[in-house]
Design a protein around this motif. Structure first.
Motif, short mmCIF file in Angstrom:
data_model
loop_
_atom_site.label_atom_id
_atom_site.label_comp_id
_atom_site.label_asym_id
_atom_site.label_seq_id
_atom_site.Cartn_x
_atom_site.Cartn_y
_atom_site.Cartn_z
N THR A 54 40.39 41.10 57.30
CA THR A 54 41.15 39.94 57.78
C THR A 54 40.31 38.67 57.70
O THR A 54 40.78 37.63 57.22
CB THR A 54 41.61 40.17 59.24
OG1 THR A 54 42.47 41.31 59.27
CG2 THR A 54 42.35 38.97 59.79
N GLU A 55 39.06 38.74 58.14
CA GLU A 55 38.18 37.57 58.09
C GLU A 55 37.97 37.08 56.67
O GLU A 55 38.03 35.88 56.39
CB GLU A 55 36.82 37.90 58.71
CG GLU A 55 36.84 38.06 60.21
CD GLU A 55 35.52 38.59 60.77
OE1 GLU A 55 34.58 38.88 59.98
OE2 GLU A 55 35.43 38.72 62.00
N ASN A 56 37.73 38.02 55.74
CA ASN A 56 37.49 37.64 54.35
C ASN A 56 38.73 37.05 53.71
O ASN A 56 38.65 36.08 52.96
CB ASN A 56 36.96 38.83 53.56
CG ASN A 56 35.49 39.05 53.77
OD1 ASN A 56 34.67 38.58 53.02
ND2 ASN A 56 35.14 39.76 54.83
N LEU A 57 39.90 37.64 53.98
CA LEU A 57 41.14 37.09 53.44
C LEU A 57 41.39 35.68 53.98
O LEU A 57 41.79 34.78 53.22
CB LEU A 57 42.32 38.01 53.76
CG LEU A 57 42.41 39.27 52.92
CD1 LEU A 57 43.39 40.26 53.53
CD2 LEU A 57 42.80 38.95 51.49
N ARG A 58 41.12 35.47 55.25
CA ARG A 58 41.31 34.13 55.84
C ARG A 58 40.35 33.12 55.22
O ARG A 58 40.72 31.97 54.97
CB ARG A 58 41.11 34.19 57.35
CG ARG A 58 42.29 34.81 58.06
CD ARG A 58 42.13 34.76 59.56
NE ARG A 58 43.27 35.41 60.20
CZ ARG A 58 43.24 35.95 61.39
NH1 ARG A 58 42.14 35.93 62.11
NH2 ARG A 58 44.32 36.50 61.90
N GLN A 59 39.10 33.54 54.98
CA GLN A 59 38.14 32.63 54.36
C GLN A 59 38.56 32.27 52.93
O GLN A 59 38.47 31.11 52.53
CB GLN A 59 36.75 33.26 54.38
CG GLN A 59 36.15 33.33 55.77
CD GLN A 59 34.90 34.20 55.84
OE1 GLN A 59 34.46 34.78 54.85
NE2 GLN A 59 34.33 34.32 57.03
N LEU A 60 39.02 33.27 52.18
CA LEU A 60 39.49 32.99 50.82
C LEU A 60 40.73 32.11 50.84
O LEU A 60 40.91 31.25 49.98
CB LEU A 60 39.75 34.30 50.06
CG LEU A 60 38.50 35.09 49.69
CD1 LEU A 60 38.89 36.47 49.16
CD2 LEU A 60 37.68 34.35 48.65
N GLU A 61 41.59 32.33 51.83
CA GLU A 61 42.78 31.49 51.96
C GLU A 61 42.38 30.05 52.30
O GLU A 61 42.91 29.10 51.71
CB GLU A 61 43.68 32.06 53.06
CG GLU A 61 45.00 31.34 53.20
CD GLU A 61 45.88 31.92 54.29
OE1 GLU A 61 47.02 31.42 54.42
OE2 GLU A 61 45.45 32.83 55.03
N SER A 62 41.43 29.87 53.20
CA SER A 62 41.01 28.51 53.57
C SER A 62 40.29 27.81 52.42
O SER A 62 40.29 26.58 52.35
CB SER A 62 40.13 28.52 54.82
OG SER A 62 38.88 29.08 54.56
N SER A 63 39.71 28.59 51.51
CA SER A 63 39.07 28.01 50.32
C SER A 63 40.10 27.64 49.25
O SER A 63 39.76 26.99 48.26
CB SER A 63 38.07 29.00 49.71
OG SER A 63 37.02 29.25 50.60
N GLY A 64 41.32 28.10 49.42
CA GLY A 64 42.38 27.76 48.46
C GLY A 64 42.50 28.71 47.29
O GLY A 64 43.23 28.42 46.35
N VAL A 65 41.83 29.86 47.34
CA VAL A 65 41.90 30.79 46.21
C VAL A 65 42.86 31.95 46.47
O VAL A 65 43.22 32.67 45.55
CB VAL A 65 40.51 31.32 45.78
CG1 VAL A 65 39.64 30.18 45.29
CG2 VAL A 65 39.83 32.08 46.90
N VAL A 66 43.27 32.13 47.72
CA VAL A 66 44.22 33.18 48.08
C VAL A 66 45.40 32.56 48.81
O VAL A 66 45.23 31.65 49.63
CB VAL A 66 43.54 34.27 48.96
CG1 VAL A 66 44.57 35.19 49.60
CG2 VAL A 66 42.57 35.09 48.13
N HIS A 67 46.59 33.05 48.49
CA HIS A 67 47.82 32.62 49.15
C HIS A 67 48.34 33.77 50.00
O HIS A 67 48.36 34.91 49.56
CB HIS A 67 48.88 32.24 48.11
CG HIS A 67 50.21 31.94 48.71
ND1 HIS A 67 50.45 30.82 49.47
CD2 HIS A 67 51.37 32.65 48.69
CE1 HIS A 67 51.70 30.83 49.86
NE2 HIS A 67 52.28 31.93 49.41
N ARG A 68 48.75 33.45 51.21
CA ARG A 68 49.33 34.42 52.14
C ARG A 68 50.80 34.10 52.30
O ARG A 68 51.17 33.03 52.76
CB ARG A 68 48.61 34.33 53.48
CG ARG A 68 49.08 35.31 54.51
CD ARG A 68 48.19 35.18 55.75
NE ARG A 68 48.59 36.11 56.76
CZ ARG A 68 49.10 35.78 57.93
NH1 ARG A 68 49.28 34.51 58.24
NH2 ARG A 68 49.44 36.71 58.79
#
Length: 123
Positions: A54-68
């Motif tokens: 969860t932490e890693n997905l949130r960090q990637l999302e905040s970096s703009g490379v992952v969409h949730r």
């Protein structure tokens, strides 16, 4: 060394900030195959805890490379996917994978026996 100065002069520092850590490159690989649900990702990444994932997905999302994407269903369905920016990063990481494959034997001879059979990351 001041990290703000590094970011002004070195794009490598920016990229490492996005994908640094044990699980982020693995997540890029998993999401490179298309949208995935949390449970699917967890099953593909043996050994990652729900909290760390969860932490890693949130960090990637905040970096703009992952969409949730949250679908308004009962129960709610959530899918994760690479953004266009994330897809360009995945493509940029492919030469790193190729380098690892090219030097697999040489690198494996220098690692501990438990690491020799490590999971292959394909981007």
């Amino acid at each position: 060394m001041n990290s703000d100065v590094d970011h002004d002069t070195c794009g490598m520092s920016l990229a490492i900030d996005v994908v640094g850590g044990k699980w982020k490159l693995h997540l890029m690989w998993v999401l490179g195959d298309g949208p995935q649900r949390f449970g699917q990702i967890r099953r593909m990444l043996d050994g990652v805890s729900e909290k760390v994932l969860t932490e890693n997905l949130r960090q990637l999302e905040s970096s703009g490379v992952v969409h949730r994407e949250i679908y308004p269903e009962i129960p709610p369905r959530v899918e994760y996917s690479l953004t266009p920016l994330g897809d360009t990063l995945r493509v940029a990481l492919e030469p790193l994978e190729q380098w690892g494959e090219q030097h697999r034997a040489e690198l494996s001879a220098k690692t501990r026996p438990a690491e020799v059979g490590a999971t292959r990351i394909a981007l």
